[in-house]
Write an enzyme that holds these catalytic residues in place. Structure first.
Site, short mmCIF file in Angstrom:
data_model
loop_
_atom_site.label_atom_id
_atom_site.label_comp_id
_atom_site.label_asym_id
_atom_site.label_seq_id
_atom_site.Cartn_x
_atom_site.Cartn_y
_atom_site.Cartn_z
CG ASP A 29 13.07 -65.18 -33.10
OD1 ASP A 29 12.69 -66.31 -32.77
OD2 ASP A 29 13.42 -64.30 -32.27
CB ILE A 30 11.17 -60.23 -31.77
CG1 ILE A 30 11.02 -58.72 -31.63
CG2 ILE A 30 11.49 -60.87 -30.42
CD1 ILE A 30 9.81 -58.30 -30.79
CG ASN A 85 14.06 -74.50 -28.61
OD1 ASN A 85 14.97 -75.28 -28.89
ND2 ASN A 85 14.15 -73.20 -28.85
N GLY A 91 14.17 -75.78 -23.76
CA GLY A 91 14.39 -74.34 -23.97
C GLY A 91 13.19 -73.61 -24.54
CD GLN A 92 7.34 -75.11 -26.03
OE1 GLN A 92 7.51 -76.29 -25.69
NE2 GLN A 92 6.24 -74.70 -26.66
CG HIS A 98 7.59 -71.61 -31.86
ND1 HIS A 98 7.02 -71.78 -30.61
CD2 HIS A 98 8.89 -71.30 -31.64
CE1 HIS A 98 7.93 -71.57 -29.69
NE2 HIS A 98 9.08 -71.29 -30.27
CG HIS A 100 13.24 -71.48 -33.53
ND1 HIS A 100 13.49 -70.23 -33.03
CD2 HIS A 100 12.58 -72.15 -32.56
CE1 HIS A 100 13.01 -70.15 -31.80
NE2 HIS A 100 12.45 -71.31 -31.48
P1 AMP Z 1 11.24 -70.72 -28.03
O1 AMP Z 1 12.24 -70.21 -27.04
O2 AMP Z 1 11.68 -71.89 -28.83
O3 AMP Z 1 9.88 -70.92 -27.38
O4 AMP Z 1 11.10 -69.57 -29.11
C1 AMP Z 1 10.37 -68.41 -28.92
C2 AMP Z 1 10.92 -67.43 -29.91
O5 AMP Z 1 9.97 -66.39 -30.08
C3 AMP Z 1 12.23 -66.75 -29.47
O6 AMP Z 1 13.24 -67.01 -30.44
C4 AMP Z 1 11.87 -65.28 -29.39
O7 AMP Z 1 12.91 -64.43 -29.81
C5 AMP Z 1 10.66 -65.20 -30.30
N1 AMP Z 1 9.74 -64.12 -30.00
C6 AMP Z 1 9.30 -63.72 -28.79
N2 AMP Z 1 8.44 -62.70 -28.93
C7 AMP Z 1 8.33 -62.45 -30.26
C8 AMP Z 1 7.60 -61.50 -31.03
N3 AMP Z 1 6.78 -60.60 -30.47
N4 AMP Z 1 7.74 -61.52 -32.37
C9 AMP Z 1 8.58 -62.42 -32.96
N5 AMP Z 1 9.28 -63.34 -32.28
C10 AMP Z 1 9.17 -63.35 -30.95
#
Ligand code: AMP
Ligand code: ZN
Length: 112
Positions: A29-30, A85, A91-92, A98, A100
């Site tokens: 995760d970024i 999420n 909170g998606q 995906h 986590h």
């Molecule tokens: P959600 O909020 O459950 O939809 O999760 C989306 C997740 O994607 C968040 O934890 C972000 O930090 C992560 N995210 C967004 N952009 C990127 C990216 N380019 N590379 C890796 N993770 C990312």
């Protein structure tokens, strides 16, 4: 269709890939919320858990089986949390399903 995770899967956008096979990719995760925080993302574009169909159940089983394998590889032997999420109140923020996986710190309950 403009989808961040589809672009990551196609390697149009760089990411830190920790695992990949024909069905899924797992990336760091970024914006990590724990010392270990990675995402397991199916290569098939499915918007959320709400759009899972009967034909996706093999993929879901594959992901469920992969979670403890990747947890083991990432030394999460003391425990970890798996989060999905779903939708706005869930909170998606990325509309490509995906999971986590978070670990290496004490998780709290209830979640925020
Ligand atoms: P959600 O909020 O459950 O939809 O999760 C989306 C997740 O994607 C968040 O934890 C972000 O930090 C992560 N995210 C967004 N952009 C990127 C990216 N380019 N590379 C890796 N993770 C990312
Ligand atoms: Zn997508």
């Amino acid at each position: 269709m403009d989808c961040l995770f589809c672009s990551i899967i196609k390697k149009e956008i760089p990411s830190d890939i920790i695992y990949e096979d024909d069905q899924v990719i797992a990336i760091k995760d970024i914006n990590p919320q724990a010392p270990v925080h990675f995402l397991i993302i199916p290569k098939k574009h499915i918007k959320s858990l709400n759009e899972i169909e009967d034909t996706d159940l093999e993929l879901v089983s594959h992901i469920v089986k992969l979670i403890p394998e990747l947890a083991r590889e990432n030394k999460l032997n003391e425990g970890y949390r798996v989060v999905n999420n779903c939708g706005e109140l869930g909170g998606q923020t990325v509309d490509h399903i995906h999971f986590h996986v978070l670990g290496k710190r004490q998780m709290l309950w209830p979640p925020g």
